[in-house]
Design a protein around this motif. Structure first.
Motif, PDB file in Angstrom:
ATOM      1  N   ASN A 221       0.700  -0.844  -2.451  1.00  0.00           N
ATOM      2  CA  ASN A 221       1.700  -1.730  -3.037  1.00  0.00           C
ATOM      3  C   ASN A 221       1.641  -3.088  -2.319  1.00  0.00           C
ATOM      4  N   ARG A 222       2.486  -3.997  -2.716  1.00  0.00           N
ATOM      5  CA  ARG A 222       2.486  -5.357  -2.157  1.00  0.00           C
ATOM      6  C   ARG A 222       2.654  -5.351  -0.636  1.00  0.00           C
ATOM      7  N   GLU A 223       3.629  -4.610  -0.148  1.00  0.00           N
ATOM      8  CA  GLU A 223       3.900  -4.563   1.285  1.00  0.00           C
ATOM      9  C   GLU A 223       2.706  -3.970   2.044  1.00  0.00           C
ATOM     10  N   GLU A 224       2.109  -2.938   1.495  1.00  0.00           N
ATOM     11  CA  GLU A 224       0.956  -2.310   2.143  1.00  0.00           C
ATOM     12  C   GLU A 224      -0.252  -3.254   2.171  1.00  0.00           C
TER      13      GLU A 224
ATOM     14  N   ASN B 282      -0.048  -6.534   2.275  1.00  0.00           N
ATOM     15  CA  ASN B 282       0.295  -7.515   3.310  1.00  0.00           C
ATOM     16  C   ASN B 282       0.036  -6.948   4.703  1.00  0.00           C
ATOM     17  N   MET B 283       0.425  -5.705   4.926  1.00  0.00           N
ATOM     18  CA  MET B 283       0.226  -5.070   6.225  1.00  0.00           C
ATOM     19  C   MET B 283      -1.264  -4.921   6.537  1.00  0.00           C
TER      20      MET B 283
ATOM     21  N   ASP C  60       1.241 -12.874  -2.654  1.00  0.00           N
ATOM     22  CA  ASP C  60       1.378 -13.378  -1.287  1.00  0.00           C
ATOM     23  C   ASP C  60       0.079 -13.968  -0.741  1.00  0.00           C
TER      24      ASP C  60
ATOM     25  N   LYS D  59      -0.341 -14.873   8.265  1.00  0.00           N
ATOM     26  CA  LYS D  59       0.465 -15.107   7.064  1.00  0.00           C
ATOM     27  C   LYS D  59       1.514 -16.164   7.382  1.00  0.00           C
TER      28      LYS D  59
END
Length: 79
Positions: free
Chosen positions: A41-44, A46-47, A3, A56
């Motif tokens: 992880n990916r979501e973390e 991004n956050m 991302d 973003k």
């Protein structure tokens, strides 16, 4: 890391054998903060980027709002 191209004013540099880290720089390219990413992880990830004030985009060619074009970014308390 997939991302990262969607985040404005962010780039990825892969260093073989080094654990992944988010390194925040000031306008003079001086390090101001270093955060480990290996446990996220990916979501973390991004956050974390959003919390640190990065914008973003939803797609690569999206226009970036004026307040995000240049730093310093302000850390967000709520997302």
């Amino acid at each position: 890391m997939e991302d990262m191209p969607l985040f404005h004013n962010a780039e990825v540099k892969f260093i073989g054998g080094a654990p992944p880290e988010l390194v925040l720089l000031n306008a003079s390219n001086e390090e101001v903060e270093r955060l480990p990413l290996s446990e996220l992880n990916r979501e973390e990830c991004n956050m974390l980027m959003l919390k640190k004030g990065f914008y973003k985009k939803t797609k690569k060619d999206e226009e970036v709002p004026d307040q995000y074009r240049e730093g310093p970014y302000k850390e967000r308390v709520e997302l």
